[in-house]
Write an enzyme that holds these catalytic residues in place. Structure first.
Site: not given
Length: 322
Positions: A138, A163, A269, A272, A295, A304
């Site tokens: 990120r 995150k 982003h 990414r 994640h 994706y």
């Protein structure tokens, strides 16, 4: 003369800092509290309740047409204000309908578009943009990199406090090792000049600055991408060098995309998203991609997989059979 109690927004800032929320969260929550108060003609939140909060959130949705995530952020800010600052339990606020966020497919660049974009950038910005695509980081994860977390020999990058306050490891592209080495030589010279001028201390998380008094000036703790100018820290009021501002990178990506004729919405982003998509297209396991992206749930990464089906879910249009 008795000391006056701190103003409401100062109390809000104090409560946020005690819980070690980020400065971005602090800024957002204070802004929502201010807008809530101004919306109701500067009435104190203690004098207001369910009707006023509902009216404000309804105004955001119907009049301002804000997104679901923005409306939910405003609700979270008001929840924090009432519970943590005013000490008022508002069970009705939990019952206010949470705005439903729609499912959106990510914008993904083709490999050629990525090559064109990288070819239109150079210098520090080109290196940052290359890292965003080559590592899947990120934007803020990239800008907050410390020198000690870049493993040139092992070809990996350690991302600290990503995150969800999680650490993870991602790949360092071979093609960026030499440019990164040259960049760090320049950053070291800048740091040495700051030390000679009586500066050179960098922000340290939590209480590390007190636990290790000399760490803030050590080379390993410096930003990989420091700002070209020193500035005053809004919390500590110390003058020091922060990392490059995110808006500078966003602007560089936007201008490069316009220069090469990319018509898709192009932000940092998006790189990414492109990183994850291109890895899956290359045959890498989805669990590996999940770990690289950081994640929690593989379901997040599965968004994706839509690109793995050629065209509309691999369906051949009847028009092509005529």
């Amino acid at each position: 003369m008795e000391d006056r109690p701190p103003k409401l927004l100062d109390q809000l800032r104090g409560a946020i800092r005690v819980r070690r929320y980020s400065i971005r969260t602090e800024s957002a929550y204070c802004d929502w509290a201010r807008r809530f108060i101004l919306f109701h003609d500067k009435r104190h939140p203690r004098e207001m309740g369910a009707e006023e909060v509902t009216a404000f959130l309804t105004y955001l949705a119907n009049e301002r047409n804000v997104s679901a995530s923005t409306q939910n952020q405003a609700k979270s800010a008001l929840l924090f204000l009432y519970r943590q600052v005013l000490g008022i339990g508002l069970p009705w606020l939990d019952e206010i309908v949470q705005a439903k966020r729609g499912t959106r497919l990510p914008v993904v660049l083709t490999p050629r578009e990525v090559r064109d974009l990288l070819g239109a950038t150079q210098g520090t910005m080109g290196l940052i943009i290359g890292l965003l695509y080559g590592t899947g980081m990120r934007l803020l994860e990239c800008l907050r990199l410390r020198v000690k977390d870049v493993e040139l020999t092992r070809r990996e990058i350690l991302i600290r406090e990503g995150k969800g306050n999680k650490d993870r490891v991602t790949v360092l592209p071979e093609n960026l090792v030499l440019p990164l080495q040259k960049h760090l030589v320049r950053v070291k010279a800048l740091h040495d000049a700051d030390i000679a001028a009586g500066f050179g201390a960098v922000f340290l998380p939590d209480a590390l600055a007190r636990k290790y008094p000399h760490a803030a000036r050590q080379w390993g703790w410096q930003w990989v991408f420091p700002s070209p100018v020193r500035s005053v820290d809004p919390r500590s009021k110390m003058e020091r060098r922060h990392h490059i501002h995110p808006e500078s990178v966003q602007r560089a990506v936007r201008e490069a995309a316009r220069h090469v004729g990319i018509v898709k919405p192009c932000t940092p982003h998006v790189l990414r998203h492109s990183f994850a998509t291109h890895l899956l297209q290359a045959g890498y396991d989805i669990r590996t991609v999940q770990e690289l992206l950081g994640h929690n749930d593989v379901k997040t990464t599965m968004i994706y997989t839509h690109v793995l089906n050629r065209g509309g879910r691999g369906v051949v249009s009847p028009l092509d059979t005529l």
